[in-house]
Design a protein around this motif. Structure first.
Motif, PDB file in Angstrom:
ATOM      1  N   THR A  73       0.838  -1.208   0.000  1.00  0.00           N
ATOM      2  CA  THR A  73       0.000   0.000   0.000  1.00  0.00           C
ATOM      3  C   THR A  73       0.875   1.262   0.000  1.00  0.00           C
ATOM      4  O   THR A  73       0.599   2.234  -0.716  1.00  0.00           O
ATOM      5  CB  THR A  73      -0.953  -0.010   1.217  1.00  0.00           C
ATOM      6  N   VAL A  74       1.959   1.240   0.791  1.00  0.00           N
ATOM      7  CA  VAL A  74       2.904   2.375   0.833  1.00  0.00           C
ATOM      8  C   VAL A  74       3.508   2.596  -0.558  1.00  0.00           C
ATOM      9  O   VAL A  74       3.563   3.724  -1.062  1.00  0.00           O
ATOM     10  CB  VAL A  74       4.025   2.117   1.876  1.00  0.00           C
ATOM     11  N   LYS A  75       3.940   1.516  -1.192  1.00  0.00           N
ATOM     12  CA  LYS A  75       4.563   1.616  -2.532  1.00  0.00           C
ATOM     13  C   LYS A  75       3.566   2.201  -3.532  1.00  0.00           C
ATOM     14  O   LYS A  75       3.894   3.089  -4.335  1.00  0.00           O
ATOM     15  CB  LYS A  75       5.028   0.235  -2.979  1.00  0.00           C
ATOM     16  N   PHE A  76       2.326   1.725  -3.490  1.00  0.00           N
ATOM     17  CA  PHE A  76       1.270   2.224  -4.387  1.00  0.00           C
ATOM     18  C   PHE A  76       1.099   3.743  -4.219  1.00  0.00           C
ATOM     19  O   PHE A  76       1.038   4.485  -5.198  1.00  0.00           O
ATOM     20  CB  PHE A  76      -0.044   1.486  -4.083  1.00  0.00           C
ATOM     21  N   LEU A  77       1.037   4.200  -2.960  1.00  0.00           N
ATOM     22  CA  LEU A  77       0.849   5.633  -2.682  1.00  0.00           C
ATOM     23  C   LEU A  77       2.060   6.448  -3.144  1.00  0.00           C
ATOM     24  O   LEU A  77       1.922   7.520  -3.732  1.00  0.00           O
ATOM     25  CB  LEU A  77       0.578   5.853  -1.184  1.00  0.00           C
ATOM     26  N   LYS A  78       3.260   5.904  -2.894  1.00  0.00           N
ATOM     27  CA  LYS A  78       4.484   6.618  -3.297  1.00  0.00           C
ATOM     28  C   LYS A  78       4.593   6.714  -4.827  1.00  0.00           C
ATOM     29  O   LYS A  78       5.008   7.742  -5.359  1.00  0.00           O
ATOM     30  CB  LYS A  78       5.722   5.894  -2.753  1.00  0.00           C
ATOM     31  N   ASP A  79       4.218   5.626  -5.509  1.00  0.00           N
ATOM     32  CA  ASP A  79       4.281   5.630  -6.983  1.00  0.00           C
ATOM     33  C   ASP A  79       3.384   6.704  -7.585  1.00  0.00           C
ATOM     34  O   ASP A  79       3.617   7.184  -8.690  1.00  0.00           O
ATOM     35  CB  ASP A  79       3.888   4.250  -7.547  1.00  0.00           C
ATOM     36  N   LEU A  80       2.323   7.074  -6.856  1.00  0.00           N
ATOM     37  CA  LEU A  80       1.414   8.120  -7.343  1.00  0.00           C
ATOM     38  C   LEU A  80       1.868   9.516  -6.879  1.00  0.00           C
ATOM     39  O   LEU A  80       1.152  10.503  -7.044  1.00  0.00           O
ATOM     40  CB  LEU A  80      -0.018   7.852  -6.856  1.00  0.00           C
ATOM     41  N   GLY A  81       3.059   9.568  -6.236  1.00  0.00           N
ATOM     42  CA  GLY A  81       3.625  10.853  -5.831  1.00  0.00           C
ATOM     43  C   GLY A  81       3.156  11.341  -4.467  1.00  0.00           C
ATOM     44  O   GLY A  81       3.425  12.481  -4.079  1.00  0.00           O
ATOM     45  N   ALA A  82       2.464  10.474  -3.712  1.00  0.00           N
ATOM     46  CA  ALA A  82       2.006  10.879  -2.375  1.00  0.00           C
ATOM     47  C   ALA A  82       3.110  10.623  -1.352  1.00  0.00           C
ATOM     48  O   ALA A  82       4.103   9.957  -1.642  1.00  0.00           O
ATOM     49  CB  ALA A  82       0.745  10.110  -2.003  1.00  0.00           C
TER      50      ALA A  82
END
Length: 422
Positions: A73-82
């Motif tokens: 979930t962290v990786k998903f959010l980071k990939d979107l620039g969050a």
């Protein structure tokens, strides 16, 4: 011979047989792929914008593959620039201190290194409103000030109340994120109203704060992830009840509707918050929950080493043993009741000198005419139900049941010279 020994000396202990029990063991093997598939739904991705600071609520119960769920979930959010960060969301667990809650997460394997983002732990909360009944609604200060909130939790039946929504995403939003003050407020009015208070608090938080989505898992009978889903606020309101029904189907269970005696070798906090799972024993700490077998008399013989003297749950049994009571830490056990406001489970059940007499006492009081025909089941604890023991009177039922298989002849229970099982 004492009065009790005299009353019990002629009560027979039934012969028992070993039984293997089969449960559905389907599980998700590639969790990262399954979770990413759900996270990448268009309406979920659209809720995340670059630069957003996002509070990710992670709790204290031992969820299967919690580190992986969190890291993906962290990786998903980071990939979107969050910019995600973790907020421990466990009500009052971890001794209700910021450091204690950080330690609980570390104990579960969730650290800044293992999941790839920082952890911000504080017991400070912001009050965001009140329900019509006056109940205050709190949210962790870091989450309250974030640009977005995401929660991760397992969905399962609660042990003290019944409702369309029990343990799951809404409970994580209302009680988990509310820290000590939220947990205390929600328990204050008791479990009678929990079924309405939990969703009402969660809905208020979702309306007043930028709640993005919830990551929900359902575990199979062996505590492995069988279902993973990602839900928007609207989907949580519409679908959490269905997921909770699915979770109930997958729970392990005793396939008996009525038992005269249930013998449990050990209870403990590592088995269940209630010492033993009431969904399995049919014995609940409050009158607001139901389900499971109808058990006339229940015997608890001992404590797990991991529970460190916390005997919460012993009060829901009818009989126990001197060896359990000798190992009981009263202060730790009673603290449990003072926090949850449910104090019946911390009372000490009728205590007998040894295992044999505790079992005989249960048979004697089980309200049947012929003690030799007692329907008795013995389990190690409520987590380990794949192998159980049943008395002679239940053998035919086992033979007819598709989920159970007899794997031994009948035998006498092995008691040592002190009358305890070995």
């Amino acid at each position: 011979m004492g009065i009790l020994q005299d009353l019990l000396k002629d009560i027979p202990v039934p012969k028992m047989a070993k039984v293997k029990v089969k449960f559905d063991d389907k599980k998700i093997d590639n969790l990262e792929q399954a979770l990413m598939g759900k996270l990448q739904q268009e309406h979920i991705q659209a809720s995340v914008r670059p630069g957003m600071e996002i509070a990710l609520a992670v709790g204290s119960r031992g969820l299967d593959r919690l580190v992986e769920l969190t890291a993906v979930t962290v990786k998903f959010l980071k990939d979107l620039g969050a910019k995600p960060f973790i907020v421990p969301s466990m009500g009052s667990h971890g001794g209700a201190t910021a450091e204690g809650q950080r330690e609980v997460l570390a104990h579960l394997g969730v650290t800044e290194e293992s999941v790839g983002c920082e952890i911000r732990s504080s017991m400070e909360v912001v009050k965001i409103g009140e329900l019509p009944n006056g109940l205050p609604v709190y949210v962790d200060q870091y989450a309250a000030n974030a640009d977005g909130i995401v929660v991760i939790n397992r969905i399962k039946p609660h042990t003290a109340f019944r409702g369309p929504v029990e343990s799951g995403i809404m409970k994580m939003i209302s009680i988990g994120l509310g820290k000590q003050r939220g947990a205390e407020a929600c328990h204050q009015l008791g479990f009678k109203y929990m079924a309405e208070n939990v969703p009402a608090m969660a809905k208020m938080i979702m309306e007043k704060k930028p709640f993005l989505f919830g990551v929900a898992t359902i575990e199979n009978a062996f505590d492995k992830v069988a279902v993973v889903d990602v839900l928007s606020p609207q989907e949580i309101i519409e679908r959490e009840a269905d997921l909770q029904a699915k979770a109930k189907e997958l729970l392990p269970k005793l396939f008996f509707e009525q038992l005269e005696v249930l013998v449990i070798d050990q209870i403990g906090k590592n088995i269940s918050g209630d010492g033993m799972d009431p969904n399995i024993t049919g014995r609940y700490p409050t009158p607001y929950a139901h389900g499971g077998p109808d058990v006339n008399k229940m015997v608890v013989l001992g404590l797990t080493p991991q529970t460190e003297g916390n005997a919460n749950g012993v009060g829901t049994a009818d009989f126990t043993t001197k060896r359990l009571v000798d190992r009981m830490d009263l202060e730790v056990t009673y603290a449990n009741g003072l926090t949850s406001t449910v104090v019946a489970p911390t009372k000490i059940a009728t205590t007998l000198p040894n295992d044999r007499e505790a079992i005989q006492a249960a048979v004697k009081t089980s309200n049947i005419l012929d003690f030799t025909k007692v329907k008795m089941v013995r389990i190690k604890n409520t987590l380990e139900l794949s192998e159980i023991e049943v008395s002679e009177a239940l053998v035919e039922h086992v033979r007819q049941h598709p989920n159970m298989e007899l794997v031994s002849e009948l035998y006498d229970l092995p008691f040592d010279e002190k009358g305890n099982l070995y």
